[in-house]
Scaffold this motif. Structure first.
Motif, PDB file in Angstrom:
ATOM      1  N   ALA A  18       0.821  -1.213   0.000  1.00  0.00           N
ATOM      2  CA  ALA A  18       0.000   0.000   0.000  1.00  0.00           C
ATOM      3  C   ALA A  18       0.854   1.261   0.000  1.00  0.00           C
ATOM      4  CB  ALA A  18      -0.932  -0.004   1.212  1.00  0.00           C
ATOM      5  N   GLN A  19       2.016   1.169   0.639  1.00  0.00           N
ATOM      6  CA  GLN A  19       2.899   2.338   0.743  1.00  0.00           C
ATOM      7  C   GLN A  19       4.104   2.221  -0.180  1.00  0.00           C
ATOM      8  OE1 GLN A  19       1.947   4.884   2.569  1.00  0.00           O
ATOM      9  NE2 GLN A  19       0.140   3.760   3.258  1.00  0.00           N
ATOM     10  N   ALA A  20       3.981   1.397  -1.227  1.00  0.00           N
ATOM     11  CA  ALA A  20       5.131   1.116  -2.094  1.00  0.00           C
ATOM     12  C   ALA A  20       5.696   2.385  -2.720  1.00  0.00           C
ATOM     13  CB  ALA A  20       4.736   0.111  -3.180  1.00  0.00           C
ATOM     14  N   LEU A  21       4.820   3.255  -3.217  1.00  0.00           N
ATOM     15  CA  LEU A  21       5.300   4.482  -3.875  1.00  0.00           C
ATOM     16  C   LEU A  21       6.008   5.391  -2.881  1.00  0.00           C
ATOM     17  CD1 LEU A  21       2.561   5.532  -6.447  1.00  0.00           C
ATOM     18  CD2 LEU A  21       4.969   5.087  -6.879  1.00  0.00           C
ATOM     19  N   THR A  22       5.456   5.515  -1.684  1.00  0.00           N
ATOM     20  CA  THR A  22       6.099   6.346  -0.659  1.00  0.00           C
ATOM     21  C   THR A  22       7.466   5.787  -0.299  1.00  0.00           C
ATOM     22  OG1 THR A  22       3.932   6.947   0.226  1.00  0.00           O
ATOM     23  CG2 THR A  22       5.837   7.289   1.659  1.00  0.00           C
ATOM     24  N   ILE A  23       7.530   4.470  -0.122  1.00  0.00           N
ATOM     25  CA  ILE A  23       8.809   3.822   0.199  1.00  0.00           C
ATOM     26  C   ILE A  23       9.798   4.013  -0.943  1.00  0.00           C
ATOM     27  CG2 ILE A  23       9.908   1.588   0.615  1.00  0.00           C
ATOM     28  CD1 ILE A  23       7.304   0.727   2.012  1.00  0.00           C
ATOM     29  N   LEU A  24       9.318   3.860  -2.184  1.00  0.00           N
ATOM     30  CA  LEU A  24      10.191   4.020  -3.346  1.00  0.00           C
ATOM     31  C   LEU A  24      10.752   5.436  -3.419  1.00  0.00           C
ATOM     32  CD1 LEU A  24      11.415   2.967  -5.969  1.00  0.00           C
ATOM     33  CD2 LEU A  24       9.285   3.559  -7.131  1.00  0.00           C
ATOM     34  N   ARG A  25       9.915   6.441  -3.167  1.00  0.00           N
ATOM     35  CA  ARG A  25      10.398   7.832  -3.202  1.00  0.00           C
ATOM     36  C   ARG A  25      11.514   8.042  -2.195  1.00  0.00           C
ATOM     37  NH1 ARG A  25       4.713   8.968  -3.008  1.00  0.00           N
ATOM     38  NH2 ARG A  25       3.876   9.384  -5.093  1.00  0.00           N
ATOM     39  N   GLN A  26      11.344   7.520  -0.976  1.00  0.00           N
ATOM     40  CA  GLN A  26      12.381   7.685   0.040  1.00  0.00           C
ATOM     41  C   GLN A  26      13.641   6.921  -0.335  1.00  0.00           C
ATOM     42  OE1 GLN A  26      12.346   9.810   2.611  1.00  0.00           O
ATOM     43  NE2 GLN A  26      14.492   9.218   2.841  1.00  0.00           N
TER      44      GLN A  26
END
Length: 225
Positions: free
Chosen positions: A23-31
């Protein structure tokens, strides 16, 4: 049983962690990309430091070469004057400088090799980072499109369906009202025509609308004969 319960709890925790990560893949990827970019900047600074060391060694090599050339000139001059002592002293200094020059050359070769290796690593990292950034942009756009596709059409479809139903009811009521009005008009016209015919018949214009008593009595007498 206890082992199964423990396994079930661990499986549930793993599933929850995986679901949260998805669910938070994009947020994790950005970081992760921000961390990678910071690490890449650190690698570039390391390359710059190694290049600075190499430049300093190259300056030392140039200085040593100049000193050796100067000492050789002076040693030759001393030999020309018969000053073996000064020539020997110059030769000793030249030998020391040559040893220092060899060490400097090895350091320069090491720094050059390290610089090439680090540059290759940095270039490859930059390419991978750019590819990941492009992929992140595509994934971000796809995520926004999916959100729009998953929420907006439902609301729009529901609104359109409700509007169509409202319009259908309105048109049905209007059609019914028009039909009633048309029927009333027809009835009005029919009643008006019938009244006119009745008045004309009563005035003796045309055939009577209702049989009179004399006509009925005459018909009955004919049947009685």
């Amino acid at each position: 049983m206890f082992k199964r319960i423990t396994t079930l709890i661990r499986a549930g925790a793993a599933d929850a962690e995986e679901a949260f990560t998805d669910a938070q893949a994009l947020t994790i990827l950005r970081q992760q990309l921000r961390d990678a970019a910071e690490g890449l900047e650190g690698a570039k600074r390391a390359v710059a430091v190694v290049m600075a060391y190499a430049a300093r060694e190259q300056q030392s090599a140039a200085r040593i070469a100049g000193q050796i050339a100067d000492l050789e000139t002076r040693a030759l001059a001393a030999l020309g004057r018969g000053r073996e002592d000064l020539a020997t002293e110059a030769a000793t200094a030249i030998a020391d400088l040559q040893a220092e020059a060899e060490a400097t050359a090895r350091a320069i070769a090491h720094y050059d090799a390290e610089t090439r290796r680090l540059r290759e690593t940095v270039n490859l990292a930059e390419q991978r980072l750019r590819a990941l950034q492009r992929g992140r942009q595509i994934a971000d756009a796809a995520s926004r499109t999916q959100k729009l596709r998953g929420t907006l059409p439902d609301g729009v479809t529901a609104s359109l369906t409700e509007a169509e139903a409202t319009l259908a009811r309105l048109q049905a009521r209007q059609s019914h009202a028009e039909a009633v009005e048309s029927a009333m008009s027809e009835l009005g016209r029919a009643a008006s025509a019938e009244a006119t015919v009745a008045r004309l018949a009563a005035a003796g214009c045309g055939a009577a609308l209702r049989p009179e008593a004399a006509q009925v009595l005459a018909r009955l007498r004919e049947k009685a004969l």
